[in-house]
Design a protein around this motif. Structure first.
Motif, PDB file in Angstrom:
ATOM      1  N   LEU A 204       0.844  -1.187   0.000  1.00 30.80           N
ATOM      2  CA  LEU A 204       0.000   0.000   0.000  1.00 30.80           C
ATOM      3  C   LEU A 204       0.889   1.251   0.000  1.00 30.80           C
ATOM      4  N   CYS A 206       1.388   5.009   0.287  1.00 24.56           N
ATOM      5  CA  CYS A 206       0.676   6.108   0.940  1.00 24.56           C
ATOM      6  C   CYS A 206       1.417   7.421   0.731  1.00 24.56           C
ATOM      7  N   LEU A 211      -3.716   6.631   1.495  1.00 23.35           N
ATOM      8  CA  LEU A 211      -3.461   5.648   0.445  1.00 23.35           C
ATOM      9  C   LEU A 211      -3.587   6.277  -0.930  1.00 23.35           C
ATOM     10  N   ARG A 232      -8.093   2.628  -4.257  1.00 22.49           N
ATOM     11  CA  ARG A 232      -8.627   2.210  -2.956  1.00 22.49           C
ATOM     12  C   ARG A 232      -9.984   1.513  -3.083  1.00 22.49           C
ATOM     13  N   ILE A 259      -6.500  -0.840   4.613  1.00 20.01           N
ATOM     14  CA  ILE A 259      -6.240   0.565   4.311  1.00 20.01           C
ATOM     15  C   ILE A 259      -6.209   1.389   5.594  1.00 20.01           C
ATOM     16  N   GLU A 263      -2.854   3.515   6.791  1.00 20.27           N
ATOM     17  CA  GLU A 263      -2.832   4.964   6.919  1.00 20.27           C
ATOM     18  C   GLU A 263      -2.433   5.410   8.319  1.00 20.27           C
TER      19      GLU A 263
END
Length: 318
Positions: A204, A206, A211, A232, A259, A263
């Motif tokens: 992922l 970011c 994201l 996402r 997610i 984050e």
């Protein structure tokens, strides 16, 4: 065609030398003095020069540090100008466990089975009967998967990790976060699917704590490695970052949770890649990376390097 053949030959020779140095005891003994001399020379060259030269070699255009526009340019700008002690902690595959536990909870951690700073401690008696992986905490060399410890040449294993403990990933990449990590050997439980296969890792990416996209690599240990990028909402992004498209992958049921925790882990950083494994419906943290492919991986559709670069906000020098 002639130039392409020469490039292929050069890459093959480089891989053979690298494998000889890292995986062969004889090759290591022969090549180690030359590598130390090479590293000494590298230490004398400023970070900016190394990074700009490497960028041009891999990307084919000059790195603009004054006004970086692409994602790869901004990652390399961050290498030079965004350096925090916290990055060293979370790049350490052993100490990051504390960070993850404090931020999202210990339930996301892969079980730690053993750790040591001395390769001599790698003996069967110190290690579990179950499947496990041995790796170092301070570089990106991957790990040694062990499914049956009785089948290993443990003397060779100890020599391999003795060599790895002496390496410093910083000097070849100038990724500062690796420079001051205290080397350690880490043994974790090997995560597997029901059929015994290695699970997919979800990477992922970011930007500024949120994201941007999810990267999935297929056949990571095979000959034909493929890759998909998703947004996402699990829509396939029509671009190829260094590799061709892979197979269609069903949206994971707990994507929203993945997610959410990514984050949280990314909140303290400008750009970061947070990796997770999904095994039998449970999310496990893999690692945190600050410069994917060291910021030297080209997009086949070059406009996406600019599109993602525009999303990533950095505070450039005045």
């Amino acid at each position: 065609m002639y130039q392409n053949n020469n490039n292929s030959i050069f890459i093959t020779i480089r891989q053979l030398v690298s494998n000889g140095y890292r995986k062969s005891n004889i090759g290591y003994t022969i090549l180690r003095p030359f590598y130390k001399l090479y590293e000494l020379v590298l230490r004398l060259i400023p970070d900016k020069i190394i990074i700009k030269n490497s960028f041009k070699k891999h990307m084919g255009y000059n790195l603009d540090l004054e006004n970086p526009q692409t994602l790869n340019e901004k990652m390399n700008w961050l290498k030079l100008y965004n350096r925090k002690d916290l990055q060293t902690l979370v790049a350490d595959k052993y100490k990051v466990r504390t960070y993850v536990e404090e931020k999202i909870g210990s339930e996301f951690l892969i079980p730690l089975l053993y750790h040591t700073k001395n390769s001599k401690d790698l003996i069967p008696e110190n290690l579990p009967e179950s499947d496990f992986i041995i790796k170092t905490n301070h570089d990106s060399s991957g790990g040694l998967i062990v499914r049956d410890k009785t089948q290993l040449d443990w003397n060779s294993v100890r020599k391999r990790f003795k060599h790895l403990l002496k390496e410093n990933h910083y000097y070849s990449t100038r990724e500062w976060q690796y420079k001051n990590i205290e080397p350690r050997i880490v043994v974790e439980k090997l995560l597997t699917n029901e059929d015994g296969s290695i699970p997919i890792d979800y990477k992922l990416h970011c930007f500024n704590g949120e994201l941007s996209f999810i990267m999935i690599d297929f056949d990571r240990h095979g000959d034909l490695r493929t890759r998909n990028l998703y947004d996402r909402n699990w829509n396939l992004i029509p671009c190829n970052w260094g590799r061709p498209y892979g197979k269609e992958l069903k949206k994971p049921e707990n994507l929203d949770e993945m997610i959410r925790v990514a984050e949280i882990l990314a909140k303290d950083f400008t750009y970061v890649r947070v990796d997770f494994y999904l095994v039998k419906g449970k999310i496990f943290f893999g690692e945190i990376t600050f410069h994917h492919a060291s910021g030297f991986q080209a997009f086949i559709q070059k406009d996406y390097d600019y599109k993602f670069g525009k999303q990533l906000k950095i505070k450039t020098l005045e």
